[in-house]
Write a protein that holds these residues in place. Structure first.
Motif, mmCIF file in Angstrom:
data_model
loop_
_atom_site.group_PDB
_atom_site.id
_atom_site.type_symbol
_atom_site.label_atom_id
_atom_site.label_comp_id
_atom_site.label_asym_id
_atom_site.label_seq_id
_atom_site.Cartn_x
_atom_site.Cartn_y
_atom_site.Cartn_z
ATOM 1 N N VAL A 22 29.706 99.387 71.171
ATOM 2 C CA VAL A 22 30.792 100.265 70.743
ATOM 3 C C VAL A 22 32.076 99.816 71.423
ATOM 4 O O VAL A 22 32.099 99.614 72.643
ATOM 5 N N LEU A 23 33.147 99.699 70.648
ATOM 6 C CA LEU A 23 34.450 99.327 71.179
ATOM 7 C C LEU A 23 35.481 100.372 70.769
ATOM 8 O O LEU A 23 35.646 100.647 69.581
ATOM 9 N N PHE A 24 36.164 100.948 71.751
ATOM 10 C CA PHE A 24 37.278 101.859 71.496
ATOM 11 C C PHE A 24 38.569 101.057 71.553
ATOM 12 O O PHE A 24 38.731 100.200 72.432
ATOM 13 N N VAL A 25 39.503 101.343 70.642
ATOM 14 C CA VAL A 25 40.749 100.592 70.574
ATOM 15 C C VAL A 25 41.934 101.543 70.529
ATOM 16 O O VAL A 25 41.961 102.480 69.731
ATOM 17 N N CYS A 26 42.912 101.292 71.402
ATOM 18 C CA CYS A 26 44.200 101.984 71.338
ATOM 19 C C CYS A 26 45.285 100.923 71.461
ATOM 20 O O CYS A 26 45.026 99.740 71.292
ATOM 21 N N LEU A 27 46.493 101.333 71.776
ATOM 22 C CA LEU A 27 47.609 100.392 71.783
ATOM 23 C C LEU A 27 47.597 99.487 73.018
ATOM 24 O O LEU A 27 47.538 98.277 72.909
ATOM 25 N N GLY A 28 47.630 100.078 74.207
ATOM 26 C CA GLY A 28 47.750 99.282 75.422
ATOM 27 C C GLY A 28 46.488 99.152 76.247
ATOM 28 O O GLY A 28 46.445 98.395 77.209
ATOM 29 N N ASN A 29 45.447 99.920 75.899
ATOM 30 C CA ASN A 29 44.160 99.900 76.599
ATOM 31 C C ASN A 29 44.279 100.341 78.050
ATOM 32 O O ASN A 29 43.616 99.822 78.937
ATOM 33 N N ILE A 30 45.142 101.353 78.301
ATOM 34 C CA ILE A 30 45.194 101.920 79.649
ATOM 35 C C ILE A 30 45.032 103.443 79.660
ATOM 36 O O ILE A 30 44.804 104.014 80.722
ATOM 37 N N CYS A 31 45.133 104.101 78.508
ATOM 38 C CA CYS A 31 45.032 105.568 78.487
ATOM 39 C C CYS A 31 43.855 106.055 77.641
ATOM 40 O O CYS A 31 42.815 106.431 78.167
ATOM 41 N N ARG A 32 44.034 106.028 76.330
ATOM 42 C CA ARG A 32 43.050 106.640 75.424
ATOM 43 C C ARG A 32 41.737 105.880 75.333
ATOM 44 O O ARG A 32 40.656 106.464 75.507
ATOM 45 N N ASP A 48 35.700 90.285 68.484
ATOM 46 C CA ASP A 48 35.192 91.650 68.606
ATOM 47 C C ASP A 48 34.539 92.134 67.316
ATOM 48 O O ASP A 48 33.643 92.976 67.348
ATOM 49 N N PHE A 49 34.963 91.593 66.172
ATOM 50 C CA PHE A 49 34.365 91.982 64.903
ATOM 51 C C PHE A 49 32.872 91.679 64.864
ATOM 52 O O PHE A 49 32.101 92.414 64.263
ATOM 53 N N THR A 50 32.470 90.578 65.484
ATOM 54 C CA THR A 50 31.051 90.205 65.451
ATOM 55 C C THR A 50 30.285 90.685 66.680
ATOM 56 O O THR A 50 29.067 90.757 66.646
ATOM 57 N N GLN A 51 30.995 91.019 67.748
ATOM 58 C CA GLN A 51 30.317 91.435 68.975
ATOM 59 C C GLN A 51 30.080 92.940 69.061
ATOM 60 O O GLN A 51 29.323 93.391 69.919
ATOM 61 N N PHE A 52 30.723 93.713 68.170
ATOM 62 C CA PHE A 52 30.595 95.165 68.228
ATOM 63 C C PHE A 52 30.121 95.719 66.896
ATOM 64 O O PHE A 52 30.508 95.239 65.837
ATOM 65 N N ASP A 53 29.280 96.742 66.979
ATOM 66 C CA ASP A 53 28.763 97.409 65.786
ATOM 67 C C ASP A 53 29.722 98.491 65.299
ATOM 68 O O ASP A 53 29.811 98.756 64.105
ATOM 69 N N TYR A 54 30.385 99.141 66.248
ATOM 70 C CA TYR A 54 31.323 100.223 65.940
ATOM 71 C C TYR A 54 32.642 99.920 66.639
ATOM 72 O O TYR A 54 32.669 99.717 67.856
ATOM 73 N N ILE A 55 33.721 99.895 65.873
ATOM 74 C CA ILE A 55 35.063 99.752 66.432
ATOM 75 C C ILE A 55 35.780 101.061 66.127
ATOM 76 O O ILE A 55 36.010 101.395 64.957
ATOM 77 N N VAL A 56 36.081 101.810 67.177
ATOM 78 C CA VAL A 56 36.624 103.159 67.032
ATOM 79 C C VAL A 56 38.090 103.142 67.448
ATOM 80 O O VAL A 56 38.414 102.923 68.622
ATOM 81 N N CYS A 57 38.969 103.379 66.475
ATOM 82 C CA CYS A 57 40.415 103.294 66.692
ATOM 83 C C CYS A 57 41.000 104.678 66.936
ATOM 84 O O CYS A 57 40.685 105.631 66.219
ATOM 85 N N MET A 58 41.873 104.764 67.933
ATOM 86 C CA MET A 58 42.399 106.047 68.355
ATOM 87 C C MET A 58 43.511 106.588 67.454
ATOM 88 O O MET A 58 43.784 107.782 67.475
ATOM 89 N N ASP A 59 44.157 105.742 66.675
ATOM 90 C CA ASP A 59 45.150 106.238 65.720
ATOM 91 C C ASP A 59 45.241 105.291 64.523
ATOM 92 O O ASP A 59 44.622 104.224 64.508
ATOM 93 N N ASN A 60 45.989 105.713 63.517
ATOM 94 C CA ASN A 60 46.082 104.952 62.271
ATOM 95 C C ASN A 60 46.703 103.577 62.471
ATOM 96 O O ASN A 60 46.277 102.597 61.862
#
Length: 156
Positions: free
Chosen positions: A4-14, A78-90
């Motif tokens: 699982v990979l979470f993605v936000c803008l700067g990768n320091i908060c969300r 990351d597209f091939t290394q993660f099953d779920y890519i969860v983005c914090m905003d549009n």
């Protein structure tokens, strides 16, 4: 291993907050050998830095570890290394979809896991300062995501 990979803008908060919270929940359920959690940012401004002080203070208050976490930028691998890519905003979801390499992973907008919430994006506490609001959303969303993963992979 489910990744699982979470993605936000700067990768320091969300996204690091979500990474730490989901890791904590995975550990509590004893699934750490079945589920790996990471986070990344679509921008490169904070690469190598620890989570934001506000994120660290909040996680400390809930006794959730963020040990060894450092910001990194989302990459096509990351597209091939993660099953779920969860983005914090549009915007993050659009940025991820525009990275060359194509999506093999399931791309999820975080707030789609919380359809009853009025907010449709996780607010950026870097700008709002409201880390507690983000934690409440992240905590609830991570519960939904973990149940989804357990159901889809027969881990329950």
């Amino acid at each position: 291993m489910i990744n699982v990979l979470f993605v936000c803008l700067g990768n320091i908060c969300r996204s690091p907050m979500a990474e730490a919270v989901l890791r904590h929940k995975v550990l509590e359920k004893g699934l750490e050998h079945q589920i790996r959690v990471d986070s990344a940012g679509t921008g490169d401004w904070h690469v190598g830095k620890p989570p934001h002080e506000g994120t660290r203070k909040l996680l400390d208050s809930y006794q959730i570890s963020y040990a060894n976490m450092a910001a990194r930028q989302f990459a096509s691998e990351d597209f091939t290394q993660f099953d779920y890519i969860v983005c914090m905003d549009n915007s993050n979801a659009d940025n991820v979809r525009n990275v060359p390499g194509g999506a093999e992973a399931e791309i999820i907008k975080f707030m789609d896991m919380l359809p009853d919430e009025k907010l449709r994006e996780v607010p950026d506490p870097y700008h709002t300062g409201n880390f507690e609001e983000v934690y409440e959303l992240v905590n609830a969303g991570c519960d939904v995501l973990l149940r989804k993963i357990e159901a889809e992979h027969s881990l329950a």
